[in-house]
Design a protein around this motif. Structure first.
Motif, short mmCIF file in Angstrom:
data_model
loop_
_atom_site.label_atom_id
_atom_site.label_comp_id
_atom_site.label_asym_id
_atom_site.label_seq_id
_atom_site.Cartn_x
_atom_site.Cartn_y
_atom_site.Cartn_z
N PHE A 56 -1.34 68.11 -33.09
CA PHE A 56 -2.68 68.73 -33.20
C PHE A 56 -3.77 67.67 -33.03
O PHE A 56 -4.73 67.86 -32.27
N VAL A 57 -3.63 66.53 -33.72
CA VAL A 57 -4.65 65.48 -33.64
C VAL A 57 -4.69 64.87 -32.25
O VAL A 57 -5.76 64.64 -31.68
N ALA A 58 -3.50 64.62 -31.67
CA ALA A 58 -3.45 64.02 -30.34
C ALA A 58 -4.08 64.92 -29.28
O ALA A 58 -4.87 64.47 -28.45
N ASP A 59 -3.75 66.22 -29.34
CA ASP A 59 -4.35 67.16 -28.38
C ASP A 59 -5.85 67.25 -28.56
O ASP A 59 -6.61 67.30 -27.57
N GLY A 60 -6.31 67.27 -29.79
CA GLY A 60 -7.74 67.38 -30.04
C GLY A 60 -8.51 66.17 -29.53
O GLY A 60 -9.56 66.32 -28.90
N ARG A 61 -7.99 64.99 -29.76
CA ARG A 61 -8.70 63.78 -29.31
C ARG A 61 -8.60 63.61 -27.78
O ARG A 61 -9.54 63.12 -27.15
N ASP A 62 -7.47 64.01 -27.21
CA ASP A 62 -7.38 63.97 -25.74
C ASP A 62 -8.39 64.92 -25.12
O ASP A 62 -9.05 64.59 -24.13
N ASN A 63 -8.51 66.13 -25.68
CA ASN A 63 -9.47 67.10 -25.15
C ASN A 63 -10.91 66.58 -25.28
O ASN A 63 -11.74 66.77 -24.38
N ALA A 64 -11.18 65.94 -26.40
CA ALA A 64 -12.53 65.39 -26.58
C ALA A 64 -12.83 64.28 -25.56
O ALA A 64 -13.94 64.18 -25.04
N TRP A 65 -11.82 63.45 -25.26
CA TRP A 65 -12.02 62.36 -24.29
C TRP A 65 -12.18 62.91 -22.88
O TRP A 65 -13.01 62.44 -22.10
N VAL A 66 -11.37 63.94 -22.55
CA VAL A 66 -11.50 64.56 -21.23
C VAL A 66 -12.86 65.22 -21.09
O VAL A 66 -13.50 65.16 -20.03
N TYR A 67 -13.33 65.87 -22.14
CA TYR A 67 -14.65 66.51 -22.12
C TYR A 67 -15.76 65.48 -21.91
O TYR A 67 -16.79 65.78 -21.29
#
Length: 407
Positions: A313-324
Motif C-alpha cells: 500500500f505504501v509503495a503504490d501510494g508513493r510511486d503514484n505520487a512520484w508519477v503524478y
C-alpha cells in the motif's frame, strides 16, 4: 396389432382401489379442516366496553391489552374500546397513567365495562424540593424523581451514568472513555456557549461546587483531543461525582424549571440535582453485603492490514505520487523527493516476516470488581447507617484504571 401390458387386470383393480381410498381420505380431511376452522371462528368472541374512573368520568387513551399477546387497542375520546376475535378465556389488561393496572377475565362475555382506581400511592409519594418536601400531587414545578433501586447497575462507577435514559429532558453523555471519566449532564439543553452548562448538585442539603462547573463547552475546544491537550486537562476528565457510592443513594430529584430552582438563585440556572442518601431504620441491626465481578473487552476491533499488505500500500501510494509529479516508477530514491521515497524492504513485501496488530498491544481483557457492605438499624431515638465500599475498574486500554474507596 395387440399390445402387451406389463400390468395384469388384478394390478389395475388394486391401483383403482388405492386411488379411490386416497380420494376418500382427502375429502374427509378437507371436511374436518373446514369443520375445525368454522368451530374455531365460532369460539372466538368480540369484546366491547367503556372505561371510567371512580367518579364516573370516561377515560380516553387507556391501554387495553390481551394478556400474553401483542393484541391491544386504546380507548377513544369517550372511553370506548373494541377488540375482535379473541379467546373467550383470555384476560384483558387495562393500564393508564395515574391509575392502578387492572386485569379482567373475558369468560366469553361480549361487553366488559371497567372502572379504574387512582394510584394514590404514586400521588402521595414524597418528593424532596429545595425548601423541604412535598407530596407529588401538590407539585407545580417540573421535578423528576428516581429511586436508588432504579439506578443500580453493575460495572458503572457513578450514579449520573446510571441516570441515562431514565429522566425526560436530561441528556447524559460520557466525555471520556477512561474508567471514572467525566460525564456531561445537560438539563433541558445547552443554556450557555461560553459558561458552564452543568447543573448544581446538592447532597443531603449541601451544595457541591458553585453550579455550572464540570465539563463545559469551552473545555472541549482547541487542542483538547491532542496528546498535549489530554495530558494538560487530565484533571477535568475525572468525574468528582464518582466519589458517591450509588448503593448509598436513597433517591435523586432533578429540578428542571425556573420555579423549582429559584431558591438556589443563579447557581441553579442549569437545573439542580438533589441527592438524598440512605438513613438508618428503627429495628434490629441489618447487615447487607453486595459483591459483583465482571469483565470488559472491546466489542469490535478494526480489521487491519498485515505487514506485507501495508508495504504494498505504501509503495503504490508513493510511486503514484512520484508519477503524478512527473517522474517514473523505476526512478531510484536518489532522484525522488523525501515524501515519495520507498524503503527497500517495501519493494519486496515477502521479505517482511514480522506482524504487529497494535490493537492487541494496547487493548486488554479488563476486570471490574465492586464490594459494598452496609449496616443499619437503631431505635426510635437513635438510628444509624454505616457503609463502606471498594470498586476497582481496569480499563480496556493497558495503563488505565479507576479505584474508589467510600465510607
Amino acid at each position: 396389432m395387440k399390445r402387451n401390458s406389463i400390468y395384469s387386470k388384478t394390478d389395475y383393480r388394486f391401483i383403482r382401489a388405492i386411488i379411490a381410498l386416497l380420494y376418500v381420505f382427502y375429502c374427509a380431511d378437507v371436511s374436518a379442516t373446514d369443520y375445525l376452522v368454522e368451530k374455531t371462528q365460532q369460539q372466538l368472541v368480540d369484546v366491547t366496553g367503556q372505561v371510567k374512573s371512580v367518579e364516573g368520568i370516561t377515560l380516553p387513551g387507556v391501554n387495553v391489552l390481551v394478556k400474553g399477546t401483542s393484541i391491544g387497542v386504546i380507548t377513544d375520546n369517550d372511553g370506548n374500546y373494541s377488540i375482535q376475535h379473541i379467546d373467550p378465556e383470555a384476560v384483558l389488561v387495562f393500564s393508564y397513567i395515574g391509575f392502578l393496572t387492572q386485569e379482567v377475565e373475558v369468560n366469553a362475555k361480549n361487553v366488559i365495562n371497567v372502572t379504574l382506581v387512582e394510584d394514590i400511592q404514586s400521588l402521595d409519594e414524597v418528593v424532596i424540593v429545595g425548601y423541604g418536601t412535598q407530596l407529588k400531587r401538590d407539585l407545580t414545578g417540573s421535578i423528576a424523581r428516581v429511586s436508588g433501586d432504579e439506578i443500580i447497575q453493575p460495572s458503572v462507577a457513578s450514579f449520573d451514568q446510571m441516570l441515562q435514559g431514565k429522566v425526560a429532558g436530561v441528556q447524559i453523555s460520557q466525555t471520556s472513555g477512561a474508567p471514572g471519566g467525566n460525564v456531561n449532564v445537560l438539563v433541558r439543553g445547552i443554556s450557555s456557549f461560553t459558561g458552564g452548562n452543568q447543573p448544581l448538585y446538592v447532597v443531603d442539603g449541601f451544595p457541591i461546587g458553585a453550579g455550572g462547573g464540570g465539563s463545559d463547552m469551552m473545555s472541549f475546544g482547541g487542542n483538547t483531543f491532542s496528546s498535549s491537550g489530554m495530558a494538560n486537562n487530565i484533571q477535568s476528565r475525572v468525574n468528582p461525582l464518582t466519589a458517591i457510592n450509588p448503593a448509598d443513594i436513597e433517591s435523586i430529584e432533578i429540578l428542571k424549571d425556573a420555579s423549582a430552582t429559584a431558591i438556589y438563585g443563579s447557581r441553579g440556572a442549569n437545573g439542580v440535582v438533589i441527592i438524598t442518601t440512605k438513613r438508618g431504620k428503627s429495628g434490629k441491626a441489618s447487615v447487607n453485603v453486595d459483591v459483583t465481578f465482571g469483565m470488559q473487552e472491546v466489542a469490535h476491533k478494526l480489521e487491519m492490514m498485515n505487514a506485507q499488505q501495508f508495504a504494498e500500500f505504501v509503495a503504490d501510494g508513493r510511486d503514484n505520487a512520484w508519477v503524478y509529479a512527473g517522474g517514473k516508477v523505476s526512478d531510484p530514491n536518489d532522484v525522488r523527493s523525501a515524501s515519495t521515497r520507498v524503503k527497500p524492504e517495501f519493494r519486496d513485501p515477502s521479505s517482511i516476516t514480522y506482524h504487529t496488530d497494535w490493537q492487541d498491544v494496547i487493548f486488554q481483557l479488563a476486570p471490574v470488581q465492586d464490594y459494598k457492605v452496609s449496616v443499619d438499624g437503631g431505635t426510635d431515638k437513635i438510628r444509624y447507617f454505616v457503609s463502606g465500599g471498594y470498586m476497582n475498574q481496569e480499563g480496556i486500554i493497558i495503563g488505565t484504571n479507576y479505584d474508589r474507596f467510600s465510607v
